[in-house]
Write a protein that holds these residues in place. Structure first.
Motif, short mmCIF file in Angstrom:
data_model
loop_
_atom_site.label_atom_id
_atom_site.label_comp_id
_atom_site.label_asym_id
_atom_site.label_seq_id
_atom_site.Cartn_x
_atom_site.Cartn_y
_atom_site.Cartn_z
N ASP A 60 0.81 -1.22 0.00
CA ASP A 60 0.00 0.00 0.00
C ASP A 60 0.84 1.26 0.00
O ASP A 60 2.04 1.23 -0.19
N GLY A 61 0.19 2.38 0.17
CA GLY A 61 0.84 3.67 0.20
C GLY A 61 0.52 4.49 -1.03
O GLY A 61 0.31 3.97 -2.12
N THR A 62 0.47 5.80 -0.85
CA THR A 62 0.22 6.73 -1.94
C THR A 62 1.24 7.86 -1.87
O THR A 62 1.85 8.11 -0.83
N VAL A 63 1.39 8.56 -3.00
CA VAL A 63 2.27 9.72 -3.06
C VAL A 63 1.60 10.83 -3.85
O VAL A 63 0.68 10.59 -4.64
N ASN A 64 2.07 12.04 -3.64
CA ASN A 64 1.68 13.18 -4.46
C ASN A 64 2.87 14.11 -4.48
O ASN A 64 3.74 14.05 -3.60
N ALA A 65 2.96 14.96 -5.45
CA ALA A 65 3.97 16.02 -5.51
C ALA A 65 3.21 17.33 -5.41
O ALA A 65 2.03 17.41 -5.76
N GLN A 66 3.91 18.36 -4.92
CA GLN A 66 3.23 19.64 -4.70
C GLN A 66 4.07 20.80 -5.20
O GLN A 66 5.29 20.80 -5.10
N ARG A 67 3.37 21.79 -5.74
CA ARG A 67 3.98 23.08 -6.11
C ARG A 67 3.50 24.10 -5.11
O ARG A 67 2.29 24.35 -5.00
N ASN A 68 4.40 24.65 -4.34
CA ASN A 68 4.04 25.65 -3.32
C ASN A 68 2.89 25.17 -2.45
O ASN A 68 2.00 25.94 -2.08
N GLY A 69 2.85 23.87 -2.15
CA GLY A 69 1.82 23.30 -1.28
C GLY A 69 0.57 22.82 -1.99
O GLY A 69 -0.28 22.19 -1.38
N GLY A 70 0.42 23.11 -3.28
CA GLY A 70 -0.74 22.65 -4.05
C GLY A 70 -0.43 21.36 -4.78
O GLY A 70 0.61 21.24 -5.43
N HIS A 89 -1.12 13.20 -16.18
CA HIS A 89 -2.20 14.20 -16.20
C HIS A 89 -2.11 15.00 -14.91
O HIS A 89 -2.59 14.57 -13.87
N LEU A 90 -1.46 16.18 -15.00
CA LEU A 90 -1.16 16.96 -13.82
C LEU A 90 -1.97 18.25 -13.78
O LEU A 90 -2.38 18.76 -14.82
N GLN A 91 -2.15 18.76 -12.59
CA GLN A 91 -2.75 20.07 -12.38
C GLN A 91 -1.71 20.92 -11.66
O GLN A 91 -0.75 20.38 -11.12
N ASN A 92 -1.87 22.24 -11.62
CA ASN A 92 -0.91 23.07 -10.89
C ASN A 92 0.51 22.87 -11.38
O ASN A 92 1.45 22.97 -10.60
N ALA A 93 0.72 22.53 -12.64
CA ALA A 93 2.00 22.01 -13.11
C ALA A 93 3.01 23.06 -13.54
O ALA A 93 4.18 22.75 -13.72
N ALA A 97 10.22 30.42 -11.67
CA ALA A 97 11.52 30.35 -10.99
C ALA A 97 11.31 30.75 -9.54
O ALA A 97 10.64 31.75 -9.25
N GLY A 98 11.80 29.95 -8.62
CA GLY A 98 11.65 30.22 -7.20
C GLY A 98 10.53 29.46 -6.52
O GLY A 98 10.45 29.42 -5.30
N ASP A 99 9.64 28.83 -7.29
CA ASP A 99 8.59 28.00 -6.69
C ASP A 99 9.21 26.78 -6.03
O ASP A 99 10.29 26.33 -6.42
N THR A 100 8.51 26.22 -5.05
CA THR A 100 9.03 25.07 -4.33
C THR A 100 8.35 23.77 -4.76
O THR A 100 7.17 23.76 -5.09
#
Length: 125
Positions: A60-70, A89-93, A97-100
């Motif tokens: 089990d387990g899931t993951v997500n990636a985030q841009r500035n927390g989104g 198929h990404l959103q907030n992608a 420059a400088g985003d985390t």
């Protein structure tokens, strides 16, 4: 000015991102522990084009990636034992420059030895 990246197009190490079209950033979560982990501050404007994950052992387990927390994925990506999974198929992608970039892992079971989250990027013109 170079920035150390692992490039999808065959270059590695200190690479001038003005000449690289794609690159990848990854984060290894030891023991697959659930949490949110800061990966990097992006040095150039770029677009995330894929999120991939690998879970060594466990269940089990899931993951997500985030841009500035989104979240980049509308729904977390389920991991597979000793195999890569991915979604394009990404959103907030779009990153300025400088985003985390951070990654979030959740609900690992069965004591995985590690979870790897990889995000592929394309440098914006």
């Amino acid at each position: 000015m170079g920035h150390k990246v692992n490039s999808v197009d065959g270059k590695a190490g200190d690479v001038d991102l003005s000449s690289v079209r794609t690159f990848t950033k990854e984060y290894r979560v030891a023991k697959g522990a659930a949490g949110t982990y800061m990966v990097t501050r992006l040095p150039v404007a770029c677009t995330a084009i894929a999120v991939r994950a690998y879970r060594a052992g466990g269940t089990d387990g899931t993951v997500n990636a985030q841009r500035n927390g989104g979240d980049l994925l509308a729904e977390p990506l389920a991991t597979a034992t000793d195999a890569w999974t991915g979604w394009t198929h990404l959103q907030n992608a779009v990153f300025a420059a400088g985003d985390t970039l951070s990654v979030a892992t959740a609900a690992p079971a069965g004591s995985p030895s590690e979870v790897i989250v990889q995000v592929d990027f394309r440098v914006n013109p």
